[in-house]
Write a protein that holds these residues in place. Structure first.
Motif, PDB file in Angstrom:
ATOM      1  N   ASP A  84      -4.685  66.752  63.407  1.00  0.00           N
ATOM      2  CA  ASP A  84      -5.844  66.732  64.306  1.00  0.00           C
ATOM      3  C   ASP A  84      -6.082  65.396  64.978  1.00  0.00           C
ATOM      4  N   ILE A  85      -5.055  64.918  65.594  1.00  0.00           N
ATOM      5  CA  ILE A  85      -5.245  63.677  66.326  1.00  0.00           C
ATOM      6  C   ILE A  85      -4.590  63.842  67.694  1.00  0.00           C
ATOM      7  N   GLU A  86      -5.258  63.285  68.705  1.00  0.00           N
ATOM      8  CA  GLU A  86      -4.754  63.460  70.077  1.00  0.00           C
ATOM      9  C   GLU A  86      -3.336  62.923  70.200  1.00  0.00           C
ATOM     10  N   GLU A  87      -2.539  63.674  70.926  1.00  0.00           N
ATOM     11  CA  GLU A  87      -1.148  63.306  71.096  1.00  0.00           C
ATOM     12  C   GLU A  87      -1.006  61.912  71.716  1.00  0.00           C
ATOM     13  N   ARG A  88      -1.882  61.636  72.684  1.00  0.00           N
ATOM     14  CA  ARG A  88      -1.742  60.352  73.383  1.00  0.00           C
ATOM     15  C   ARG A  88      -2.035  59.170  72.452  1.00  0.00           C
ATOM     16  N   LEU A  89      -2.868  59.412  71.431  1.00  0.00           N
ATOM     17  CA  LEU A  89      -3.137  58.347  70.460  1.00  0.00           C
ATOM     18  C   LEU A  89      -1.946  58.160  69.526  1.00  0.00           C
ATOM     19  N   ARG A  90      -1.466  59.286  69.048  1.00  0.00           N
ATOM     20  CA  ARG A  90      -0.290  59.288  68.191  1.00  0.00           C
ATOM     21  C   ARG A  90       0.824  58.491  68.856  1.00  0.00           C
ATOM     22  N   ASN A  91       0.952  58.792  70.128  1.00  0.00           N
ATOM     23  CA  ASN A  91       1.956  58.148  70.938  1.00  0.00           C
ATOM     24  C   ASN A  91       1.740  56.622  71.025  1.00  0.00           C
ATOM     25  N   ARG A  92       0.495  56.208  71.230  1.00  0.00           N
ATOM     26  CA  ARG A  92       0.180  54.771  71.303  1.00  0.00           C
ATOM     27  C   ARG A  92       0.569  54.061  70.009  1.00  0.00           C
ATOM     28  N   PHE A  93       0.326  54.730  68.885  1.00  0.00           N
ATOM     29  CA  PHE A  93       0.624  54.091  67.612  1.00  0.00           C
ATOM     30  C   PHE A  93       2.103  53.773  67.489  1.00  0.00           C
ATOM     31  N   GLN A  94       2.884  54.468  68.260  1.00  0.00           N
ATOM     32  CA  GLN A  94       4.320  54.250  68.145  1.00  0.00           C
ATOM     33  C   GLN A  94       4.843  53.228  69.153  1.00  0.00           C
ATOM     34  N   TRP A  95       3.946  52.678  69.935  1.00  0.00           N
ATOM     35  CA  TRP A  95       4.372  51.699  70.931  1.00  0.00           C
ATOM     36  C   TRP A  95       4.842  50.389  70.312  1.00  0.00           C
ATOM     37  N   GLY A  96       4.210  50.031  69.224  1.00  0.00           N
ATOM     38  CA  GLY A  96       4.518  48.722  68.642  1.00  0.00           C
ATOM     39  C   GLY A  96       5.483  48.849  67.486  1.00  0.00           C
ATOM     40  N   LEU A  97       5.060  48.332  66.351  1.00  0.00           N
ATOM     41  CA  LEU A  97       5.928  48.363  65.184  1.00  0.00           C
ATOM     42  C   LEU A  97       5.249  49.159  64.077  1.00  0.00           C
ATOM     43  N   ILE A  98       6.026  50.014  63.434  1.00  0.00           N
ATOM     44  CA  ILE A  98       5.519  50.716  62.256  1.00  0.00           C
ATOM     45  C   ILE A  98       6.177  50.083  61.039  1.00  0.00           C
ATOM     46  N   ALA A  99       5.362  49.538  60.146  1.00  0.00           N
ATOM     47  CA  ALA A  99       5.925  48.876  58.967  1.00  0.00           C
ATOM     48  C   ALA A  99       5.384  49.567  57.730  1.00  0.00           C
ATOM     49  N   ASP A 100       6.253  49.923  56.822  1.00  0.00           N
ATOM     50  CA  ASP A 100       5.738  50.639  55.655  1.00  0.00           C
ATOM     51  C   ASP A 100       5.723  49.782  54.405  1.00  0.00           C
ATOM     52  N   VAL A 101       4.785  50.132  53.538  1.00  0.00           N
ATOM     53  CA  VAL A 101       4.638  49.471  52.250  1.00  0.00           C
ATOM     54  C   VAL A 101       4.983  50.518  51.200  1.00  0.00           C
ATOM     55  N   GLN A 102       5.976  50.219  50.411  1.00  0.00           N
ATOM     56  CA  GLN A 102       6.407  51.163  49.375  1.00  0.00           C
ATOM     57  C   GLN A 102       5.877  50.702  48.016  1.00  0.00           C
ATOM     58  N   PRO A 103       5.869  51.603  47.035  1.00  0.00           N
ATOM     59  CA  PRO A 103       5.471  51.163  45.689  1.00  0.00           C
ATOM     60  C   PRO A 103       6.401  50.035  45.229  1.00  0.00           C
ATOM     61  N   PRO A 104       5.841  49.009  44.603  1.00  0.00           N
ATOM     62  CA  PRO A 104       6.655  47.852  44.239  1.00  0.00           C
ATOM     63  C   PRO A 104       7.652  48.148  43.129  1.00  0.00           C
ATOM     64  N   GLU A 105       8.758  47.458  43.161  1.00  0.00           N
ATOM     65  CA  GLU A 105       9.753  47.556  42.096  1.00  0.00           C
ATOM     66  C   GLU A 105       9.216  46.827  40.864  1.00  0.00           C
ATOM     67  N   ILE A 106       9.910  47.022  39.772  1.00  0.00           N
ATOM     68  CA  ILE A 106       9.423  46.436  38.515  1.00  0.00           C
ATOM     69  C   ILE A 106       9.275  44.915  38.606  1.00  0.00           C
ATOM     70  N   GLU A 107      10.238  44.247  39.248  1.00  0.00           N
ATOM     71  CA  GLU A 107      10.144  42.775  39.341  1.00  0.00           C
ATOM     72  C   GLU A 107       8.881  42.361  40.088  1.00  0.00           C
ATOM     73  N   THR A 108       8.594  43.098  41.151  1.00  0.00           N
ATOM     74  CA  THR A 108       7.405  42.772  41.935  1.00  0.00           C
ATOM     75  C   THR A 108       6.146  43.060  41.116  1.00  0.00           C
ATOM     76  N   ARG A 109       6.180  44.146  40.371  1.00  0.00           N
ATOM     77  CA  ARG A 109       5.007  44.466  39.544  1.00  0.00           C
ATOM     78  C   ARG A 109       4.771  43.363  38.522  1.00  0.00           C
ATOM     79  N   VAL A 110       5.861  42.890  37.935  1.00  0.00           N
ATOM     80  CA  VAL A 110       5.723  41.794  36.971  1.00  0.00           C
ATOM     81  C   VAL A 110       5.131  40.566  37.666  1.00  0.00           C
ATOM     82  N   ALA A 111       5.643  40.267  38.846  1.00  0.00           N
ATOM     83  CA  ALA A 111       5.152  39.085  39.567  1.00  0.00           C
ATOM     84  C   ALA A 111       3.677  39.231  39.936  1.00  0.00           C
ATOM     85  N   ILE A 112       3.288  40.431  40.308  1.00  0.00           N
ATOM     86  CA  ILE A 112       1.881  40.656  40.653  1.00  0.00           C
ATOM     87  C   ILE A 112       0.993  40.401  39.430  1.00  0.00           C
TER      88      ILE A 112
END
Ligand code: ADP
Ligand code: MG
Length: 466
Positions: free
Chosen positions: A273-301
């Motif tokens: 339920d989001i306007e196509e033109r907005l969806r489209n704008r979101f893709q103009w720049g960069l999409i960067a994802d954050v994944q669940p951290p690996e064990i080493e990162t969890r330890v460091a956190i």
């Protein structure tokens, strides 16, 4: 004499704006050039006053040649440009903003250091002070997003615009979004940063409409904003008016090269339920994802967090937590906080046994909530269908049964609520999950084949013999 020169400067600037109107977009002119005050023109030097350093830097970075060349043309001689930051312009410019509308207490507060500090306080009030880049631990799971956020903070609007931060719950999106705001404010204390959650934004739109304050609203977001940070943008799904307003703010800011960063727990094409033109704008720049951290990162956190609380934690306790709490940094932090609180209240040493006892219920619900996906995966492979089919609404018989069984098993063994399962099964209504569970429950009493299948699945799930 002065009067004459001011006039000349005014004329010069008027001529410049007319010339610029034919060459630059209206947004750029409105947002960046029109607010400039051309206060002097003398000895082939033009003095331009701008409201803050951010505007000055931005204009210098993007339009300095254009401005000089056009001014020279209008002046009929080659001119140099001097820039002056004049906070009074800012006050004039932001008259629609309630907070800056308040009259300055004393003349000394209108310029210089005091005001900078005031503004910084005001603008960073919404940003969580703990959420800065220094307190963020980066690892392979979030490195890309981390780097993208830093790049944006160092050079707003020139690297990635918009930046779309995407990732699951509790993985640091809000943290990174705030960190961008803090970092920009540190380098450009006068930058006008708006941080808002989508919920707050939706409410603002509703109120602006209800109380006929759309002009103020537009001023705030379109004119008086250099950096727009919006948290959890997926929540504007289904909110038409908000989407409409957001779309126009987006365009204005984007066209005048101001930075936009949004976070979302869904990718643009997954937000319903989001306007196509907005969806489209979101893709103009960069999409960067954050994944669940690996064990080493969890330890460091965990180490970083314990350090910041000045608590000494044995490695084995840290590893125990990091090993057992995997999918969500917020939970990981919560577990640590709870453990430290218990230890300091009871005076017990922090060892693994103690951690296990204190965190029994968290560890339990962690392993349970983790399993929605594993159950879906198992059921899909058992019945040889796709996970996407389990989440779809297709009514074929060969899909309906596996889907219902998956829902039933998730409800029984994943400890997830009906609405939560609705979401995780392709955004279905919770009543769909409820009736699937009822259906399987009653079929199990009569359908031996189904009973066998479910038992086998449960055996594989290993939930019967933990
Ligand atoms: P999200 O917005 O993605 O749901 P948050 O940004 O609210 O997640 O993060 C949840 C908690 O976990 C916050 O307290 C945040 O500081 C912490 N956190 C998440 N990722 C990290 C990380 N990589 N390093 C340090 N703290 C983190
Ligand atoms: Mg968040």
């Amino acid at each position: 004499m002065t009067e004459l020169m001011t006039k000349t400067a005014t004329e010069l600037w008027g001529g410049f704006l007319t010339a610029a109107a034919g060459k630059l977009s209206a947004h750029v002119i409105d947002s960046w050039l029109a607010p400039i005050r051309c206060s002097r023109y003398e000895n082939a030097t033009v003095v331009l006053e701008v409201r803050d350093q951010f505007a000055r830097d931005w204009l210098r970075d993007h339009y300095v040649d254009f401005i000089r060349d056009e001014l020279s043309l209008v002046a009929g001689e080659s001119v140099a440009v001097d820039w002056i930051v004049n906070p009074e312009l800012r006050l004039a410019d932001t008259s629609a903003d309630d907070e800056t509308h308040a009259p300055p207490e004393s003349p000394t507060e209108r310029s210089g250091v005091t005001e900078t500090v005031d503004l910084e306080k005001r603008e960073s009030r919404q940003l969580n002070s703990r959420y800065v880049f220094d307190s963020f631990v980066s690892g392979p799971s979030n490195q890309f997003a981390f780097a993208a956020c830093k790049a944006v903070a160092e050079n707003p609007a020139s690297s990635y615009n918009p930046l779309f931060l995407f990732g699951g719950v509790g993985l640091g999106k809000t943290h990174l979004l705030s960190a961008i705001g803090h970092q920009i404010l540190r380098e450009k204390p006068r930058a006008r940063i708006i941080y808002t959650s989508s919920e707050a934004f939706v409410n603002e739109v509703i109120n602006a409409v209800r109380f006929s304050k759309l002009d103020e609203f537009h001023n705030k977001y379109r004119r008086n904003c250099d950096v727009f940070l919006v948290d959890d943008i997926q929540l504007i799904a289904g909110k038409d008016r908000t989407q409409h307003e957001f779309f126009h703010i987006f365009n204005t800011l984007y066209d005048s090269q101001r930075q936009i960063v949004v976070t979302s727990d869904k990718l643009p094409h997954e937000i319903p339920d989001i306007e196509e033109r907005l969806r489209n704008r979101f893709q103009w720049g960069l999409i960067a994802d954050v994944q669940p951290p690996e064990i080493e990162t969890r330890v460091a956190i965990l180490r970083k967090k314990a350090d910041s609380e000045r608590v000494v934690l044995a490695d084995e306790v840290i590893f125990f937590l990091a090993k057992n709490i995997r999918s969500n940094v917020r939970e990981l932090e919560g577990a640590l906080v709870r453990l430290m609180a218990h230890a300091s209240l009871t005076g017990q040493p922090l060892n693994v046994d103690y951690a296990q006892a204190v965190l029994a219920d968290i560890l339990q619900s962690r392993s349970l909530s983790l399993s929605v996906e594993s159950i879906q995966k198992l059921v899909a492979s058992y019945y040889q269908v796709k996970i996407a089919d389990l989440k779809s609404s297709r009514r074929q018989r060969i899909l309906v049964r596996p889907r219902q069984v998956a829902m039933y098993l998730c409800r029984k063994h994943a400890g997830a609520s009906f609405p939560e399962l609705g979401t995780r099964f392709g955004d279905k209504d919770h009543t769909t999950i409820m009736s699937a569970c009822k259906k399987v429950d009653s079929l199990l009493k009569t359908d031996a084949a189904l009973r066998k299948e479910v038992l086998e699945l449960e055996r594989r799930l290993d939930v019967l013999n933990p």
